[in-house]
Design an enzyme around this catalytic site. Sequence first.
Site, mmCIF file in Angstrom:
data_model
loop_
_atom_site.group_PDB
_atom_site.id
_atom_site.type_symbol
_atom_site.label_atom_id
_atom_site.label_comp_id
_atom_site.label_asym_id
_atom_site.label_seq_id
_atom_site.Cartn_x
_atom_site.Cartn_y
_atom_site.Cartn_z
ATOM 1 N N HIS A 100 0.814 -1.221 0.000
ATOM 2 C CA HIS A 100 0.000 0.000 0.000
ATOM 3 C C HIS A 100 0.844 1.266 0.000
ATOM 4 O O HIS A 100 0.348 2.350 0.286
ATOM 5 C CB HIS A 100 -0.993 -0.027 1.170
ATOM 6 C CG HIS A 100 -2.241 -0.766 0.807
ATOM 7 N ND1 HIS A 100 -2.211 -1.949 0.133
ATOM 8 C CD2 HIS A 100 -3.550 -0.479 0.985
ATOM 9 C CE1 HIS A 100 -3.446 -2.373 -0.081
ATOM 10 N NE2 HIS A 100 -4.285 -1.487 0.422
ATOM 11 N N ASP A 160 -5.815 4.905 10.165
ATOM 12 C CA ASP A 160 -7.237 5.054 9.810
ATOM 13 C C ASP A 160 -7.743 3.819 9.074
ATOM 14 O O ASP A 160 -8.864 3.368 9.259
ATOM 15 C CB ASP A 160 -7.436 6.262 8.886
ATOM 16 C CG ASP A 160 -7.144 7.557 9.601
ATOM 17 O OD1 ASP A 160 -7.137 7.552 10.840
ATOM 18 O OD2 ASP A 160 -6.924 8.561 8.910
ATOM 19 N N GLU A 273 -9.195 13.918 15.083
ATOM 20 C CA GLU A 273 -8.637 14.166 13.753
ATOM 21 C C GLU A 273 -9.340 15.385 13.166
ATOM 22 O O GLU A 273 -10.244 15.951 13.797
ATOM 23 C CB GLU A 273 -8.830 12.957 12.818
ATOM 24 C CG GLU A 273 -7.900 11.817 13.100
ATOM 25 C CD GLU A 273 -7.704 10.877 11.910
ATOM 26 O OE1 GLU A 273 -8.208 11.173 10.801
ATOM 27 O OE2 GLU A 273 -7.049 9.833 12.107
HETATM 28 P P1 FAD Z 1 4.265 -1.890 2.017
HETATM 29 O O1 FAD Z 1 3.766 -0.800 1.156
HETATM 30 O O2 FAD Z 1 4.140 -3.259 1.496
HETATM 31 O O3 FAD Z 1 5.749 -1.607 2.489
HETATM 32 C C1 FAD Z 1 6.152 -0.323 2.930
HETATM 33 C C2 FAD Z 1 7.664 -0.296 3.208
HETATM 34 O O4 FAD Z 1 7.926 -1.072 4.363
HETATM 35 C C3 FAD Z 1 8.500 -0.894 2.089
HETATM 36 O O5 FAD Z 1 9.727 -0.245 2.037
HETATM 37 C C4 FAD Z 1 8.679 -2.328 2.524
HETATM 38 O O6 FAD Z 1 9.840 -2.911 1.982
HETATM 39 C C5 FAD Z 1 8.758 -2.182 4.034
HETATM 40 N N1 FAD Z 1 8.216 -3.331 4.751
HETATM 41 C C6 FAD Z 1 7.017 -3.947 4.555
HETATM 42 N N2 FAD Z 1 6.865 -4.947 5.440
HETATM 43 C C7 FAD Z 1 7.975 -4.946 6.217
HETATM 44 C C8 FAD Z 1 8.418 -5.730 7.304
HETATM 45 N N3 FAD Z 1 7.699 -6.750 7.783
HETATM 46 N N4 FAD Z 1 9.620 -5.445 7.854
HETATM 47 C C9 FAD Z 1 10.376 -4.415 7.397
HETATM 48 N N5 FAD Z 1 10.016 -3.657 6.353
HETATM 49 C C10 FAD Z 1 8.825 -3.915 5.783
HETATM 50 N N6 FAD Z 1 -0.421 5.478 7.236
HETATM 51 C C11 FAD Z 1 -0.642 5.978 8.469
HETATM 52 O O7 FAD Z 1 0.292 6.208 9.231
HETATM 53 N N7 FAD Z 1 -1.917 6.249 8.889
HETATM 54 C C12 FAD Z 1 -3.002 5.981 8.119
HETATM 55 O O8 FAD Z 1 -4.119 6.232 8.534
HETATM 56 C C13 FAD Z 1 -2.796 5.433 6.832
HETATM 57 N N8 FAD Z 1 -3.833 5.123 6.039
HETATM 58 C C14 FAD Z 1 -3.613 4.597 4.808
HETATM 59 C C15 FAD Z 1 -4.698 4.273 4.004
HETATM 60 C C16 FAD Z 1 -4.514 3.719 2.763
HETATM 61 C C17 FAD Z 1 -5.698 3.371 1.915
HETATM 62 C C18 FAD Z 1 -3.196 3.533 2.273
HETATM 63 C C19 FAD Z 1 -2.978 2.989 0.913
HETATM 64 C C20 FAD Z 1 -2.100 3.854 3.052
HETATM 65 C C21 FAD Z 1 -2.291 4.392 4.328
HETATM 66 N N9 FAD Z 1 -1.235 4.716 5.172
HETATM 67 C C22 FAD Z 1 -1.459 5.221 6.420
HETATM 68 C C23 FAD Z 1 0.156 4.555 4.720
HETATM 69 C C24 FAD Z 1 0.704 3.196 5.136
HETATM 70 O O9 FAD Z 1 0.964 3.171 6.519
HETATM 71 C C25 FAD Z 1 2.021 2.896 4.434
HETATM 72 O O10 FAD Z 1 1.879 3.027 3.059
HETATM 73 C C26 FAD Z 1 2.489 1.497 4.779
HETATM 74 O O11 FAD Z 1 3.812 1.330 4.357
HETATM 75 C C27 FAD Z 1 1.652 0.506 4.056
HETATM 76 O O12 FAD Z 1 1.764 -0.739 4.676
HETATM 77 P P2 FAD Z 1 1.963 -2.029 3.808
HETATM 78 O O13 FAD Z 1 1.823 -3.133 4.760
HETATM 79 O O14 FAD Z 1 1.134 -2.054 2.595
HETATM 80 O O15 FAD Z 1 3.520 -1.819 3.448
#
Ligand code: FAD
Length: 526
Positions: A100, A160, A273
């Site tokens: 994400h 969120d 918020e």
């Molecule tokens: P990914 O996008 O898969 O990875 C993000 C990064 O972390 C990459 O560099 C990856 O290599 C690394 N990574 C992933 N897993 C691990 C692991 N286990 N160990 C070490 N590194 C790792 N953020 C907020 O703070 N608050 C919010 O309310 C919020 N709402 C969101 C709503 C939506 C719809 C979206 C799309 C994003 C939102 N985000 C929010 C942002 C979100 O926290 C970040 O984009 C987060 O990185 C997404 O998590 P993911 O699991 O998809 O990680």
Amino acid sequence: MSPTTMIAFIERFVHENDLDSIQELEAKEEDDILVLFKGMELQGTVEYGFNGSAGKDFGGMQSSKPLAVIKPADKEDVAKVIRIASRLQHLTVAARGNGHSVNGQAMAHRGFVVDMKSMESKIEVAPTGTYADVSGGALWEEVLKRCVLSHGLAPRSWTDYLGLTVGGTLSNAGVSGQTFIYGPQTENVTELEVVTGKGDVTVCSRTQNSELFFSVLGGLGQFGIITRARVLLQPAPNLVRWTRVVYSEFSEFSRDAELLVTQAEGDSFDYVEGFVFVNSDDSVNGWPSVPLDANRPFDPTCIPRTAGPVLYCLEVALHHRKDDRRSAVGMRVERLLGQLSFCKDLRFEVDVSYMEFLLRVKRAEEEAKASGIWDAPHPWLNIFVSKRDIADFDRVVFKNILKHGVGGPMLVYPLLRSKWDIRTSIVLPEAEDDVFYIIALLRFYLPFPRGLSVEEMIAQNQEIIRCCNTNGFDFKLYLPHYNSKEGWKQHFGNQWTRFQEKKACFDPKAILAPGQKIFPKNWQLS
Ligand code: FAD
């Protein structure tokens, strides 16, 4: 092919630029990688081919071709993948949470993507009920359901949207309306199990291997892959009184928001918020985006005549339990709202279950999926702005550049620096004020003639950043993205040297999280 020949082969593949060679290599690579992975004796599985979801992300603006996607069974598999990558000069490894990110941060072009979500999701609540041990690839919504439904317990700090993995948000911060009380999610874990860039499986905490613990939190995946986190829990409420109130003046909105987040603990709402919306009947960006209940529409005659192109909404929530007297809950809400100076009659309120409240963005996701805008590109921009500059930010950005909205929420609310441990890798604005703001421009692409093109949205983001720079605002990107070393150096400021030292210590060959584009592989040799 022996593993050694195989390594030489992959080595050629990953830094080969000649098209014919790439095609020739691509044709051969599947069988050959198979040999390599056979030697590794993984318990999990390996997928080859270049067109799966691991080459895309929520941003929809970048794509990549990983060499292989590994679905690890356990931490040992993760360690084996990192160790093999460390033997190859150009090979990198990206942990992928739920993908994400919006700028390719979880991608590894011609590298290995480790699909953390495919690892069996373990959520084990301690007998004391004070914490849960949770796998790094578990989604927060899985954690919520398991803890609340089976134990009546819940983590304290959320995002969120909960379709994000534990490891993914801990690598950034994890921010939402509870952050002013408990700090970001990174403040609410007491122990991590991490596979470092050297392939070592290490348990760390504030007192054990503390350097690794603090480096990994907010560390953008640079120092290790989180395979388990110990998440603090508290008793979960049953119900939430969810309220939105509207302001025409930013000064009043920010004064009230700051009042609520700085009140003594237990003396305020459980969630605070806010967001900016367009002062018009636009169904996405305007008045209709505020009401919580279809039976209570927005009455524009209540907006003061002095209002400008945008209005402000403070969103608060109070937890309560089924057996609390409704009148007592009502009195607490009235006492808290009584201190505020929002527009009379622009108040919206509902009672929902705690689960429904925390899963509120899931409903928006379902609607957006149905209309096709969930899968369209998302040039999102998240910024931390210091209190010193937030009124000017409102004037030049919200009231001017964004006066027509972004096709989605424009969040703005205060946070408290004192709730963020400065030993983590997270970068905050520099001014010393306790209060700073998070701005989240959650753009959704609305097809012409309703919205901007993707290029125009990206250009608008760049204009906003330029504007912050030319006005000398004290700000930092949250979920940062830069294409140059200079950009990263500036982002980290006086923490840059320290960040490099930590990289040299925990991932000296720069194998991990190449999609962040901070360190090229073997950066210390280049
Ligand atoms: P990914 O996008 O898969 O990875 C993000 C990064 O972390 C990459 O560099 C990856 O290599 C690394 N990574 C992933 N897993 C691990 C692991 N286990 N160990 C070490 N590194 C790792 N953020 C907020 O703070 N608050 C919010 O309310 C919020 N709402 C969101 C709503 C939506 C719809 C979206 C799309 C994003 C939102 N985000 C929010 C942002 C979100 O926290 C970040 O984009 C987060 O990185 C997404 O998590 P993911 O699991 O998809 O990680």
